[in-house]
Write a protein that holds these residues in place. Structure first.
Motif, PDB file in Angstrom:
ATOM      1  N   VAL A 195       0.835  -1.214   0.000  1.00  0.00           N
ATOM      2  CA  VAL A 195       0.000   0.000   0.000  1.00  0.00           C
ATOM      3  C   VAL A 195       0.864   1.255   0.000  1.00  0.00           C
ATOM      4  O   VAL A 195       0.518   2.275  -0.616  1.00  0.00           O
ATOM      5  CB  VAL A 195      -0.965  -0.019   1.210  1.00  0.00           C
ATOM      6  N   SER A 196       2.026   1.175   0.668  1.00  0.00           N
ATOM      7  CA  SER A 196       2.893   2.356   0.747  1.00  0.00           C
ATOM      8  C   SER A 196       3.465   2.745  -0.615  1.00  0.00           C
ATOM      9  O   SER A 196       4.017   3.844  -0.768  1.00  0.00           O
ATOM     10  CB  SER A 196       4.038   2.103   1.733  1.00  0.00           C
ATOM     11  N   LEU A 197       3.354   1.854  -1.601  1.00  0.00           N
ATOM     12  CA  LEU A 197       3.880   2.152  -2.937  1.00  0.00           C
ATOM     13  C   LEU A 197       2.865   2.872  -3.824  1.00  0.00           C
ATOM     14  O   LEU A 197       3.227   3.338  -4.904  1.00  0.00           O
ATOM     15  CB  LEU A 197       4.310   0.852  -3.629  1.00  0.00           C
ATOM     16  N   PHE A 198       1.603   2.946  -3.372  1.00  0.00           N
ATOM     17  CA  PHE A 198       0.554   3.529  -4.220  1.00  0.00           C
ATOM     18  C   PHE A 198       0.927   4.922  -4.710  1.00  0.00           C
ATOM     19  O   PHE A 198       0.910   5.201  -5.910  1.00  0.00           O
ATOM     20  CB  PHE A 198      -0.780   3.609  -3.471  1.00  0.00           C
ATOM     21  N   ASN A 199       1.211   5.816  -3.762  1.00  0.00           N
ATOM     22  CA  ASN A 199       1.489   7.206  -4.117  1.00  0.00           C
ATOM     23  C   ASN A 199       2.714   7.349  -5.002  1.00  0.00           C
ATOM     24  O   ASN A 199       2.750   8.176  -5.909  1.00  0.00           O
ATOM     25  CB  ASN A 199       1.677   8.051  -2.848  1.00  0.00           C
ATOM     26  N   ILE A 200       3.725   6.534  -4.717  1.00  0.00           N
ATOM     27  CA  ILE A 200       4.967   6.644  -5.484  1.00  0.00           C
ATOM     28  C   ILE A 200       4.711   6.295  -6.948  1.00  0.00           C
ATOM     29  O   ILE A 200       5.199   6.973  -7.857  1.00  0.00           O
ATOM     30  CB  ILE A 200       6.047   5.711  -4.897  1.00  0.00           C
ATOM     31  N   LEU A 201       3.935   5.250  -7.167  1.00  0.00           N
ATOM     32  CA  LEU A 201       3.686   4.823  -8.539  1.00  0.00           C
ATOM     33  C   LEU A 201       2.747   5.771  -9.278  1.00  0.00           C
ATOM     34  O   LEU A 201       2.922   6.019 -10.470  1.00  0.00           O
ATOM     35  CB  LEU A 201       3.085   3.411  -8.543  1.00  0.00           C
ATOM     36  N   GLN A 202       1.743   6.285  -8.584  1.00  0.00           N
ATOM     37  CA  GLN A 202       0.734   7.104  -9.259  1.00  0.00           C
ATOM     38  C   GLN A 202       1.115   8.579  -9.289  1.00  0.00           C
ATOM     39  O   GLN A 202       1.159   9.196 -10.351  1.00  0.00           O
ATOM     40  CB  GLN A 202      -0.617   6.936  -8.560  1.00  0.00           C
ATOM     41  N   GLU A 203       1.388   9.149  -8.105  1.00  0.00           N
ATOM     42  CA  GLU A 203       1.671  10.589  -8.044  1.00  0.00           C
ATOM     43  C   GLU A 203       3.162  10.910  -8.027  1.00  0.00           C
ATOM     44  O   GLU A 203       3.553  12.046  -8.240  1.00  0.00           O
ATOM     45  CB  GLU A 203       1.027  11.203  -6.781  1.00  0.00           C
ATOM     46  N   GLY A 204       3.974   9.908  -7.722  1.00  0.00           N
ATOM     47  CA  GLY A 204       5.421  10.131  -7.724  1.00  0.00           C
ATOM     48  C   GLY A 204       5.949  10.790  -6.478  1.00  0.00           C
ATOM     49  O   GLY A 204       7.093  11.260  -6.456  1.00  0.00           O
ATOM     50  N   ASP A 205       5.155  10.850  -5.402  1.00  0.00           N
ATOM     51  CA  ASP A 205       5.647  11.466  -4.171  1.00  0.00           C
ATOM     52  C   ASP A 205       5.631  10.443  -3.043  1.00  0.00           C
ATOM     53  O   ASP A 205       5.181   9.320  -3.204  1.00  0.00           O
ATOM     54  CB  ASP A 205       4.827  12.705  -3.807  1.00  0.00           C
ATOM     55  N   ILE A 206       6.153  10.841  -1.878  1.00  0.00           N
ATOM     56  CA  ILE A 206       6.221   9.944  -0.730  1.00  0.00           C
ATOM     57  C   ILE A 206       5.636  10.626   0.496  1.00  0.00           C
ATOM     58  O   ILE A 206       5.543  11.855   0.570  1.00  0.00           O
ATOM     59  CB  ILE A 206       7.670   9.511  -0.432  1.00  0.00           C
ATOM     60  N   GLY A 210       3.827  11.404   8.752  1.00  0.00           N
ATOM     61  CA  GLY A 210       3.060  12.627   8.913  1.00  0.00           C
ATOM     62  C   GLY A 210       3.735  13.873   8.388  1.00  0.00           C
ATOM     63  O   GLY A 210       3.138  14.957   8.394  1.00  0.00           O
ATOM     64  N   PHE A 211       4.983  13.774   7.913  1.00  0.00           N
ATOM     65  CA  PHE A 211       5.651  14.930   7.328  1.00  0.00           C
ATOM     66  C   PHE A 211       4.955  15.327   6.027  1.00  0.00           C
ATOM     67  O   PHE A 211       4.592  14.463   5.228  1.00  0.00           O
ATOM     68  CB  PHE A 211       7.120  14.627   7.019  1.00  0.00           C
ATOM     69  N   LYS A 212       4.796  16.587   5.820  1.00  0.00           N
ATOM     70  CA  LYS A 212       4.225  17.062   4.568  1.00  0.00           C
ATOM     71  C   LYS A 212       5.347  17.198   3.535  1.00  0.00           C
ATOM     72  O   LYS A 212       5.722  18.295   3.127  1.00  0.00           O
ATOM     73  CB  LYS A 212       3.513  18.398   4.773  1.00  0.00           C
ATOM     74  N   VAL A 213       5.892  16.045   3.175  1.00  0.00           N
ATOM     75  CA  VAL A 213       7.004  16.018   2.238  1.00  0.00           C
ATOM     76  C   VAL A 213       6.475  15.691   0.849  1.00  0.00           C
ATOM     77  O   VAL A 213       5.800  14.682   0.664  1.00  0.00           O
ATOM     78  CB  VAL A 213       8.036  14.935   2.647  1.00  0.00           C
ATOM     79  N   ARG A 214       6.744  16.541  -0.087  1.00  0.00           N
ATOM     80  CA  ARG A 214       6.377  16.209  -1.468  1.00  0.00           C
ATOM     81  C   ARG A 214       7.653  16.109  -2.281  1.00  0.00           C
ATOM     82  O   ARG A 214       8.286  17.107  -2.618  1.00  0.00           O
ATOM     83  CB  ARG A 214       5.438  17.259  -2.057  1.00  0.00           C
ATOM     84  N   LEU A 215       8.031  14.886  -2.552  1.00  0.00           N
ATOM     85  CA  LEU A 215       9.231  14.640  -3.342  1.00  0.00           C
ATOM     86  C   LEU A 215       8.803  13.974  -4.649  1.00  0.00           C
ATOM     87  O   LEU A 215       8.482  12.788  -4.671  1.00  0.00           O
ATOM     88  CB  LEU A 215      10.200  13.720  -2.587  1.00  0.00           C
ATOM     89  N   PRO A 216       8.756  14.707  -5.717  1.00  0.00           N
ATOM     90  CA  PRO A 216       8.383  14.104  -7.008  1.00  0.00           C
ATOM     91  C   PRO A 216       9.509  13.205  -7.530  1.00  0.00           C
ATOM     92  O   PRO A 216      10.314  13.611  -8.364  1.00  0.00           O
ATOM     93  CB  PRO A 216       8.153  15.315  -7.914  1.00  0.00           C
ATOM     94  N   LEU A 217       9.561  12.000  -6.994  1.00  0.00           N
ATOM     95  CA  LEU A 217      10.653  11.084  -7.326  1.00  0.00           C
ATOM     96  C   LEU A 217      10.587  10.670  -8.794  1.00  0.00           C
ATOM     97  O   LEU A 217       9.510  10.474  -9.354  1.00  0.00           O
ATOM     98  CB  LEU A 217      10.583   9.843  -6.440  1.00  0.00           C
ATOM     99  N   ASP A 218      11.737  10.514  -9.381  1.00  0.00           N
ATOM    100  CA  ASP A 218      11.860  10.100 -10.783  1.00  0.00           C
ATOM    101  C   ASP A 218      12.494   8.714 -10.804  1.00  0.00           C
ATOM    102  O   ASP A 218      13.716   8.570 -10.714  1.00  0.00           O
ATOM    103  CB  ASP A 218      12.729  11.118 -11.531  1.00  0.00           C
ATOM    104  N   ILE A 219      11.655   7.691 -10.885  1.00  0.00           N
ATOM    105  CA  ILE A 219      12.133   6.304 -10.775  1.00  0.00           C
ATOM    106  C   ILE A 219      11.441   5.431 -11.813  1.00  0.00           C
ATOM    107  O   ILE A 219      10.241   5.554 -12.039  1.00  0.00           O
ATOM    108  CB  ILE A 219      11.862   5.733  -9.358  1.00  0.00           C
ATOM    109  N   GLN A 220      12.216   4.543 -12.424  1.00  0.00           N
ATOM    110  CA  GLN A 220      11.655   3.478 -13.249  1.00  0.00           C
ATOM    111  C   GLN A 220      11.514   2.237 -12.375  1.00  0.00           C
ATOM    112  O   GLN A 220      12.500   1.674 -11.918  1.00  0.00           O
ATOM    113  CB  GLN A 220      12.559   3.171 -14.445  1.00  0.00           C
ATOM    114  N   PHE A 221      10.280   1.819 -12.099  1.00  0.00           N
ATOM    115  CA  PHE A 221      10.050   0.640 -11.276  1.00  0.00           C
ATOM    116  C   PHE A 221       9.969  -0.602 -12.153  1.00  0.00           C
ATOM    117  O   PHE A 221       9.323  -0.603 -13.207  1.00  0.00           O
ATOM    118  CB  PHE A 221       8.754   0.776 -10.482  1.00  0.00           C
ATOM    119  N   VAL A 222      10.611  -1.666 -11.688  1.00  0.00           N
ATOM    120  CA  VAL A 222      10.491  -2.987 -12.311  1.00  0.00           C
ATOM    121  C   VAL A 222      10.211  -3.978 -11.178  1.00  0.00           C
ATOM    122  O   VAL A 222      10.935  -4.012 -10.182  1.00  0.00           O
ATOM    123  CB  VAL A 222      11.769  -3.398 -13.065  1.00  0.00           C
TER     124      VAL A 222
END
Length: 510
Positions: A195-206, A210-222
Motif C-alpha cells: 500500500v505504501s507504494l501507491f502514491n509513489i507509482l501514481q503521483e510520484g511522491d512519498i 506525517g511529514f508534509k514532504v512532497r518529493l516528485p521522485l523520478d524512478i523506473q520501477f520494475v
C-alpha cells in the motif's frame, strides 16, 4: 559531455546540459539502439519474438513493468540489463543522498547548498551502474526500509526538532531517485507495505510519518513475481496491480536448442576442466532433455516450474564427475560418459518440486526417472526404433546380437573405472560396436566410440531390450528376464517406475 572537466553548477549550465527523466532517458537510448540494430538485451535467448518486443514497447510507452513468470526465467537478469539503457554518467549535486539533479534539486540539502553557493555548487558524476537498486521482497521488509522514517539520532546530533524535514532518514526508494528500482518477488511483500507504494507509482511522491514532504521522485520501477505466489504465499494487492502499467509474462525455452544456448552460456566450467574433460553435443542434449521431461512430468509440480538452473547445475556436475574420475585414476584427459550424466542426480533433486512434498526418497526416484526418459528420447534421435527394427524382415535386427549375448552374461560399468577398464568392459559385448557404427557413423571418432557404445546400452535398457540395474558405484547390464527376479531397474519401464515411486511413498508414510 566531458564529465571530467565539469565540476561546478556554472560549468554544467555552460555545457548546455538539459535534465531528462529516467523514463525519457531509457526511451531515447532504446530508440538509438533499435535504429542502429544493436542487441538491447545481450545474453537473453528465446525471448526474441515474445518478451523482448513487449518489454521494448513498455519502455517506449514509459511504463512501470512487472515481469511475471515461474522461477528460472531470467526475470531478474532482464531487469539488470535495463541499466545498459541509462546514460553512462549523469550530474548530481555533490554529497546529496537523493542523487539530486543540479538543475532540478529535490532534497533540502541540495536546495540549501545551491542557494548558498550558486554557480560554485560542486558537481559530481554518477555512473549508470550506481543508479540501479534491487530489493528482494521478504515478509520482514518495513515501510522504513523502503520509504524512510524520522531518525532520532540525526535529530539529536543536529539539534533539530522532529518537525524539521532534515531529521528524515530516507529509505531505498527515495535514494533510487533518477534510477531503476527493482523489487523481486513482489507478492512476498506484506499487503500494508505494498500500500505504501501507491502514491509513489501514481503521483510520484512519498509520505513519511506525517511529514508534509512532497518529493516528485523520478524512478523506473520494475517488479518480478511468480504466478504461484498469487495464491500460495501472498498476492499483489489489486490497487497496486492496477498502478503497474505493463505486466509481461515470461516463459521457459520453447526448444531444446535455445535451452542448450542458455546452459552453455551460464554453466561455470573452469579452464582446467575444459582441458581435462572432452564433451559432446549429446551430453548437452541429454541435460536439456531432463528439464523438458520434468516440465511435463506428472510427479513434478507444474505450478512451481522447472528452473533453467536445473540444466546449468546438472551440466556442471556432469563435467565435475568426469573430472573427479580422471583425478582418481591419474589421467591427464578423459571423455565424458553417460554414467557421468546419471550420477548428476543431486543437481536435479533440489531443483524440482514434487506433487507430493517432503519425500526425499521419492525425489531421487523421480530424478532417475526423468534421466531415464531423457536417455530414451535422445536414443531414438540416433538409433533405429527397436519396434520397427523387429518388424523389418528384409534386414537383420541390429539389437539381437547384443540381446543374445546378455542372455547369460552381465557387465558392470563403474563410475570411477579408468578409461582403459571402461573401454575393455564395453569391448566384450559382441555386436555393440557394430550397432554404433551402423547407427551413428557421422558422429563417431576414435575418442568417442566408447561413449556411443555406453549410450547404446543405456538406450536399450530404456527401450526394455536389456536390463539395467542400479549399483552403488555404477550400473549393471543384464538380460531383461533375469532382472525380474532381482533388484528394480533404474529408469526402466514407466509402469515399473510408477510402482517403485508409489511403494516408496507408502514406506515413507509408515
Amino acid at each position: 559531455m566531458n564529465h571530467d572537466t565539469i565540476r561546478t553548477l556554472g560549468a554544467l549550465k555552460q555545457s548546455g546540459y538539459q535534465p531528462r527523466s529516467v523514463k525519457q532517458e531509457l526511451r531515447d537510448n532504446l530508440i538509438h539502439k533499435l535504429r542502429s540494430k544493436e542487441d538491447v538485451f545481450p545474453g537473453i535467448f528465446g525471448y526474441e519474438e515474445t518478451v523482448i518486443p513487449e518489454l521494448q514497447r513498455a519502455i517506449l510507452a514509459g511504463h512501470h513493468i512487472n515481469l511475471l513468470g515461474l522461477r528460472g526465467q531470467a526475470k531478474t537478469r532482464i531487469a539488470r540489463l535495463l541499466v545498459g539503457l541509462l546514460d553512462e554518467y549523469v550530474p548530481v549535486v555533490e554529497g546529496s543522498e537523493l542523487n539530486d539533479d543540479p538543475l532540478q534539486p529535490l532534497s533540502v540539502f541540495a536546495k540549501n547548498l545551491i542557494e548558498e553557493r550558486g554557480d560554485d555548487t560542486p558537481i559530481s558524476w554518477l555512473h549508470r551502474d550506481d543508479r540501479y537498486t534491487e530489493k528482494l521482497a521478504t515478509p520482514d521488509v518495513s515501510v522504513a526500509d523502503l520509504i524512510g522514517d524520522a531518525d532520532p539520532i540525526k535529530a539529536a546530533t543536529l539539534k533539530l526538532p522532529y518537525s524539521d524535514e532534515r531529521v528524515i532518514h530516507f529509505g531505498l526508494i527515495p535514494r533510487a531517485h533518477r534510477g531503476i528500482f527493482v523489487i523481486n518477488e513482489l507478492p512476498d511483500l506484506q499487503a500494508r507495505i505494498q500500500v505504501s507504494l501507491f502514491n509513489i507509482l501514481q503521483e510520484g511522491d512519498i509520505q513519511i510519518r506525517g511529514f508534509k514532504v512532497r518529493l516528485p521522485l523520478d524512478i523506473q520501477f520494475v517488479f518480478t513475481a511468480n504466478p504461484e505466489d498469487y495464491t500460495n504465499r501472498g498476492s499483489i494487492v489489486t490497487p497496486l496491480k492496477d498502478r503497474i502499467d505493463a505486466q509481461i509474462i515470461t516463459h521457459y525455452p520453447k526448444t531444446l536448442e535455445i535451452g542448450k544456448r542458455i546452459t552453455k552460456q551460464e554453466a561455470r566450467i573452469r579452464e582446467e576442466q575444459r582441458g581435462l574433460v572432452t564433451t559432446n553435443e549429446v551430453v548437452h542434449d541429454l541435460v536439456e532433455q531432463i528439464a523438458i521431461e520434468a516440465r511435463s512430468s506428472e510427479y513434478v509440480d507444474a505450478k512451481s516450474g522447472v528452473s533453467a538452473r536445473l540444466t546449468i547445475s546438472a551440466y556442471e556436475q556432469v563435467i565435475a564427475g568426469a573430472e573427479r574420475r580422471a583425478l582418481i585414476n591419474g589421467e591427464t584427459k578423459t571423455y565424458v560418459r553417460v554414467g557421468d550424466f546419471i550420477s548428476a542426480v543431486p543437481a536435479v533433486t533440489g531443483k524440482v518440486e514434487l506433487v507430493y512434498e517432503g519425500e526425499q526418497e521419492g525425489a531421487g526416484i523421480v530424478a532417475e526417472k526423468l534421466m531415464g526418459k531423457a536417455i530414451r528420447t535422445q536414443f531414438l534421435q540416433y538409433f533405429p526404433d527397436p519396434e520397427k527394427a523387429k518388424k523389418q524382415k528384409d534386414k537383420p535386427n541390429p539389437y539381437k546380437p547384443v540381446q543374445d549375448w546378455f542372455g547369460s552374461r552381465t557387465i558392470d560399468l563403474l563410475h570411477d573405472a579408468s578409461d582403459e577398464d571402461y573401454q575393455k568392459v564395453l569391448g566384450v559385448v559382441p555386436g555393440l560396436r557394430e550397432l554404433v557404427q551402423q547407427s551413428v557413423p557421422a558422429e563417431l571418432t576414435q575418442e568417442n566410440t566408447a561413449f556411443w557404445m555406453e549410450f547404446a546400452l543405456h538406450g536399450m535398457a530404456e527401450m526394455s531390450l536389456i536390463s539395467r540395474n542400479r549399483l552403488a558405484a555404477g550400473a549393471q547390464f543384464k538380460d531383461l528376464l533375469s532382472s525380474m527376479f532381482t533388484m528394480p531397474n533404474f529408469g526402466g519401464d514407466d509402469d515399473d517406475d510408477d510402482e517403485d515411486y508409489q511403494s516408496s511413498k507408502k514406506r515413507k508414510r509408515k
